[in-house]
Design an enzyme around this catalytic site. Structure first.
Site, PDB file in Angstrom:
ATOM      1  N   GLU A 263     135.394-103.499 -15.819  1.00 37.20           N
ATOM      2  CA  GLU A 263     134.230-104.168 -15.225  1.00 37.20           C
ATOM      3  C   GLU A 263     133.971-105.379 -16.107  1.00 37.20           C
ATOM      4  OE1 GLU A 263     132.860-103.318 -12.494  1.00 37.20           O
ATOM      5  OE2 GLU A 263     133.523-101.259 -12.216  1.00 37.20           O
ATOM      6  N   CYS A 297     125.805-109.459 -15.890  1.00 41.00           N
ATOM      7  CA  CYS A 297     127.008-109.900 -15.171  1.00 41.00           C
ATOM      8  C   CYS A 297     126.706-110.218 -13.709  1.00 41.00           C
ATOM      9  CB  CYS A 297     128.113-108.869 -15.297  1.00 41.00           C
ATOM     10  SG  CYS A 297     127.563-107.229 -14.858  1.00 41.00           S
TER      11      CYS A 297
END
Ligand code: NAD
Length: 491
Positions: A263, A297
């Site tokens: 990720e 993010c």
């Protein structure tokens, strides 16, 4: 030591503040005497220390996880579920202390930290239940007198390497899935935020999770990761962090051929259609940009606004942004805490300077008003173009860049003009435009008319250089399961 005592005195349960690694159910010192200080980013003061384990201690942690695997996988799924639910309940019960620890080591405002504890705990509950539904299949046989099917089995030991921006939820989203599947885990938290991970270990122990199932290893990051990636007994590596380190771990895992889930970074576009109310869209964009002081993010980095409403949008955005409060996350009514460290502030300043030098307009963002050296004031740039760092790089700071666009085809091209592909936001009520953008955007997640998009029931992850694999949802547990095919012949 004085400051360390101060942190403990802020907690109802001081035993949640641990300054050792946690291996095989024991609090562990580093044998080489190496240690690292952990700082409160709001004040710059040390709030504690953690030991760095030696290479042989990391290998011993793998031994412990290996030994515990035999027992943990042999438990019935409902027995593992009960222990995980007990862990979940303890996270909820100690929410205030966990939030305080998080705010002190990460800097985010206390209400956000409380929200992260809830969010992190929700993954434990989700996967506790999902562990009972790891069904295999019955396959119609093409072989005479045979029964065919599949079994789902835990992969084995999982190494979980996590970042500092969400110090608790990034661990539970991985660990709960792995443990529910029957795997044992070695967590390597970011050195900036180890205390949330260690509090999780303390609560795992109290929840009756056996020693060796949930371990927290601390050490020099490159050294620890190298050992874990090379180890054949570690069957899966799950990493959340930068694309740079993700690539490195993928390379390091190649020799031992293991599962790697990544990720990684994001560079989210926030697209505003011409039909939108500029004020409503601007308020949503502010919410999508400044969460965790932009160190997210999913942060809306590149705000792409139709030229017909651009100026009005910018006015409302600036007005809303001006109302955000910046300060120590322990104080009340704070919207943005500090950045994680001074380098992050310097990086943000360099990105703003680069944009201005290439022709962007600084609409707002007065750094002289920053309340301390680790703070960066919310900043708005307009006239952002693809040559600028603020377009190309994930700024991971409260720096918003706005660009006007002409039509849907142009905005699709702009939005996809990045190596990243994690999340995108679309604001419009035109159903044709929604469908067109949804299909054309090269992102793992697209959120239409909603800032909130994540949570346990949905898959989280990116395409392109934003990663491999998905966390959460009904497929999140698959990252930690093998499919074993069987053929029972001569029946
Ligand atoms: P980072 O890559 O520097 O660190 C992440 C982890 O890797 C930490 O545990 C760190 O100690 C370790 N690490 C650092 N250098 C290493 C090395 N050379 N070898 C092995 N391990 C190493 O990232 P960060 O600065 O902690 O976090 C910010 C990044 O994480 C951003 O790019 C952000 O987008 C990304 N992120 C992604 C998600 C997601 O789900 N996609 C979520 C949160 C953060």
């Amino acid at each position: 030591m004085k400051l360390t005592r101060t942190l403990s005195t802020l907690l109802d349960d001081p035993r949640l503040f641990r300054q050792h690694a946690y291996v095989n159910g024991k609090w562990t010192h580093g044998e080489g005497g190496r240690e690292e200080a952990v700082f409160d980013p709001a004040t710059g003061e040390a709030i504690g220390h953690i030991p760095w384990l030696e290479a042989h201690q990391i290998r011993e942690a793998v031994d412990a996880a290996d030994a515990a695997f035999a027992h943990w996988r042999a438990l019935r799924a409902d027995e593992r579920c009960e222990r995980l639910l007990a862990w979940h309940d303890l996270l909820q019960e100690h929410r205030e202390d966990l939030a305080t620890i998080m705010t002190l080591e990460q800097g985010k405002p206390l209400p956000d930290a409380r929200g992260e504890v809830e969010y992190g705990a929700s993954f434990v509950r989700w996967f506790a239940e999902e562990g009972k539904r790891t069904f295999g299949e019955t396959i119609p046989s093409h072989i005479p007198n045979a029964a065919l099917g599949t079994l789902k089995e835990p992969v084995g030991i999982a190494a979980l390497i996590t970042p500092w921006n969400f110090p608790l939820a990034m661990i539970t989203r991985k660990a709960a899935a792995a443990m529910a599947a029957g795997c044992t885990v070695l967590v390597k938290p970011a050195g900036e935020t180890p205390f949330s991970a260690l509090a999780l270990a303390e609560l795992a122990e109290r929840a009756g999770i056996p020693g060796g199932v949930f371990n927290v290893v601390l050490g020099e990051p490159a050294e620890v990761s190298k050992i874990l990636c090379a180890e054949e007994r570690v069957k899966a590596v799950s990493f959340t962090g930068s694309t740079r380190v993700g690539r490195l771990l993928l390379e390091q895992s190649a020799q031992s051929v293991k599962r790697v889930s990544l990720e990684l970074g994001g560079n989210a576009p926030f697209i505003v259609g011409p039909d939108m109310d500029p004020k409503e869209a601007a308020f949503a964009a502010v919410a999508a940009k400044f969460q965790t002081a932009g160190q997210d993010c999913l942060a809306a980095n590149r705000i792409l606004v139709h030229e017909s409403i651009h100026d009005e949008f910018v006015e409302h955005f600036a007005e809303r942004m001006a109302a955000l409060t910046v300060g120590n996350g322990l104080e009340s009514e704070i919207d943005l805490g500090p950045l994680i460290h001074r380098q992050a502030v310097d990086k943000a300043a360099a990105i703003v300077d680069d944009a201005i030098s290439r022709g962007a307009t600084l609409v707002a963002g007065d750094q002289t008003r920053a309340p301390g050296e680790n703070y960066f004031m919310p900043t708005l740039l307009t006239g952002v173009t693809p040559e600028m760092k603020v377009w190309r790089e994930e700024n991971f700071a409260p720096v918003a860049g706005v660009t006007a666009y002409r039509d849907d085809d142009q905005v699709i091209e702009m939005a996809n003009d990045t190596e990243y592909g994690l999340a995108a936001y679309v604001y419009t009520h035109d159903i044709r435009r929604i469908w067109k953008l949804l299909r054309a955007l090269e992102y793992g997640m697209v959120s239409v008319n909603s800032v909130k998009m994540t949570g346990p029931p949905v898959p989280f992850g990116g395409v392109k250089q934003s990663g491999l694999g998905r966390e959460g949802g009904i497929t999140g547990i698959d990252e930690y399961l093998e499919t074993k095919y069987y053929c029972l012949g001569a029946l």
